[in-house]
Design an enzyme around this catalytic site. Structure first.
Site, short mmCIF file in Angstrom:
data_model
loop_
_atom_site.label_atom_id
_atom_site.label_comp_id
_atom_site.label_asym_id
_atom_site.label_seq_id
_atom_site.Cartn_x
_atom_site.Cartn_y
_atom_site.Cartn_z
CB CYS A 16 -51.45 38.39 -3.84
SG CYS A 16 -53.16 38.12 -3.30
NE ARG B 10 -56.89 38.23 -3.85
CZ ARG B 10 -56.70 39.53 -3.64
NH1 ARG B 10 -56.03 40.26 -4.48
NH2 ARG B 10 -57.22 40.09 -2.55
CE LYS C 75 -55.79 32.70 -1.35
NZ LYS C 75 -55.09 33.77 -0.66
CB SER D 162 -64.43 35.08 5.06
OG SER D 162 -64.18 35.20 3.66
NE ARG E 133 -60.48 38.56 -2.17
CZ ARG E 133 -60.52 38.00 -3.37
NH1 ARG E 133 -61.28 38.53 -4.31
NH2 ARG E 133 -59.78 36.95 -3.64
CE LYS F 153 -58.15 31.33 1.65
NZ LYS F 153 -57.34 32.49 1.46
CB CYS G 150 -50.52 37.69 1.27
SG CYS G 150 -50.95 37.66 -0.49
CB CYS H 56 -53.73 41.23 -1.20
SG CYS H 56 -54.08 39.91 -0.04
CE1 TYR I 101 -61.67 34.51 9.66
CE2 TYR I 101 -62.59 32.96 8.07
CZ TYR I 101 -61.71 33.97 8.38
OH TYR I 101 -60.84 34.43 7.43
CD GLU J 252 -49.99 25.87 -7.79
OE1 GLU J 252 -49.00 25.98 -7.07
OE2 GLU J 252 -50.33 26.77 -8.61
#
Ligand code: PBG
Ligand code: ZN
Length: 326
Positions: free
Chosen positions: A130, A218, A196, A275, A206, A249, A120, A122, A314, A234
């Site tokens: 992005c 976005r 997404k 996140s 971020r 996501k 990406c 961004c 994570y 998509e």
């Protein structure tokens, strides 16, 4: 059908029986662990909104890989925070860019360890969007495709095992596939961030990647959380363009999408446990309001039950440890 004497409890009374009839199992081999790589040396800085997640420099990668390997986590997905950002996001496809150097360092240390790269713009653009922008601040879809393809090729050149475009431009999977094939990387698969969503759950990321858009949001390229049929469109476009693995996501608020995508296409399907989902669990656990271990394992199991084959999370290290401890 009659169940005159059937009692659901009979199969639930012992752990042995529960394990024998269990429909879904969680395995560290399904996890992909995200890493945020920064310039410099000897750096290991915890991300404020993501306790336990660190911005690390390239020299720290070998230790990280050894730790993951020992835990049975087979793959990482790399994000880079470049030395400097510019309008065109040139750090994304620089031969000695931060991700390119990180890939080489990991492959030098352990050629077998699976390296996936997020593709990406961004993290590399000064404006934090992005893709490339026109004079009104609108993302230029087709100009961006060129940059993404160049980025993916540079990752493959550095030794990436798989590339994962997360930008949501139209046509990017085809552009990346064509470029990889032309440059001799026909065997490098694409894991597409297909469904997404424009989500508030990306906030802590971020912070970690210093990639919040300088203006606007976005929503012009990421999906509307109110839509589900659109996710199917998509994903089908990405598959037609050559995606090998499709992704949904975020995870928690999109389990229905995950199930639909798996049922509809039967493709290898990934979920990104993002996140903000991680931060919420950590924050509540720190206060002693939830049992972190049980909540995490329950959530990750639910992703698999909902149709995920791979889980980007994570929590990967902790979860792998807990699974190993039984
Ligand atoms: C880059 C990218 C983002 C995430 C993965 N790749 C941020 C975004 O789209 O704003 C989010 C991951 C997370 O929140 O954990 N496009
Ligand atoms: Zn992006």
């Amino acid at each position: 059908m009659e169940f005159p004497t059937y009692r659901m409890r009979r199969l639930r009374r012992s752990e042995t029986l529960r394990a024998m009839v269990r429909e879904t199992t969680l395995d560290a081999a399904d996890f992909i662990y995200p890493l945020f790589v920064v310039p410099g040396e000897g750096i290991r800085v915890e991300v404020t909104s993501m306790p336990g997640v660190f911005n690390i420099s390239v020299d720290q990668l070998a230790g990280e890989i050894d730790e993951l390997k020992a835990l049975g986590v087979p793959a990482v997905i790399l994000f880079g925070i470049p030395e400097s950002k510019d309008e065109a996001g040139s750090g994304a496809y620089a031969e000695d860019g931060i991700v390119q150097r990180a890939i080489r360092a990991i492959k030098e240390h352990d050629p077998e360890f699976m390296v996936v790269t997020d593709v990406c713009m961004c993290e590399y653009t000064s404006h934090g969007h992005c893709g490339a922008l026109d004079e009104h601040g609108c993302v230029l879809n087709d100009v961006t495709l060129e940059l993404l393809a160049q980025t993916a090729v540079s990752h493959a050149e550095a030794g990436a095992d798989m590339v994962a475009p997360s930008d949501m431009m139209d046509g990017r999977v085809a552009a990346i596939r064509t470029a990889l094939d032309a440059e001799g990387y026909a065997d490098v698969p694409i894991m597409a961030y297909s469904a997404k969503y424009a989500s508030a759950y990306y906030g802590p990321f971020r912070d970690a990647a210093d990639s919040a858009p300088a203006f606007g949001d976005r929503r012009a390229y990421q999906m509307d959380p109110a839509n589900s049929d659109e996710a199917i469109r998509e994903v089908s476009l990405d598959i037609l363009e050559g995606a090998d693995i499709v992704m949904v996501k975020p995870g928690l608020a999109y389990m229905d999408i995950l199930r639909r995508v798996k049922d509809e296409f039967g493709y290898p399907t990934a979920v990104y446990n993002v996140s903000g989902e991680y931060a919420m669990v950590k924050a509540a656990a720190e206060r002693g309001w939830i049992d972190e271990q049980r909540v995490v394992l329950e959530t990750l199991t639910a992703f698999k039950r909902a149709g995920a084959d791979l889980i980007i999370t994570y929590h990967a290290k902790d979860a792998a440890r807990w699974l190993a401890e039984g």
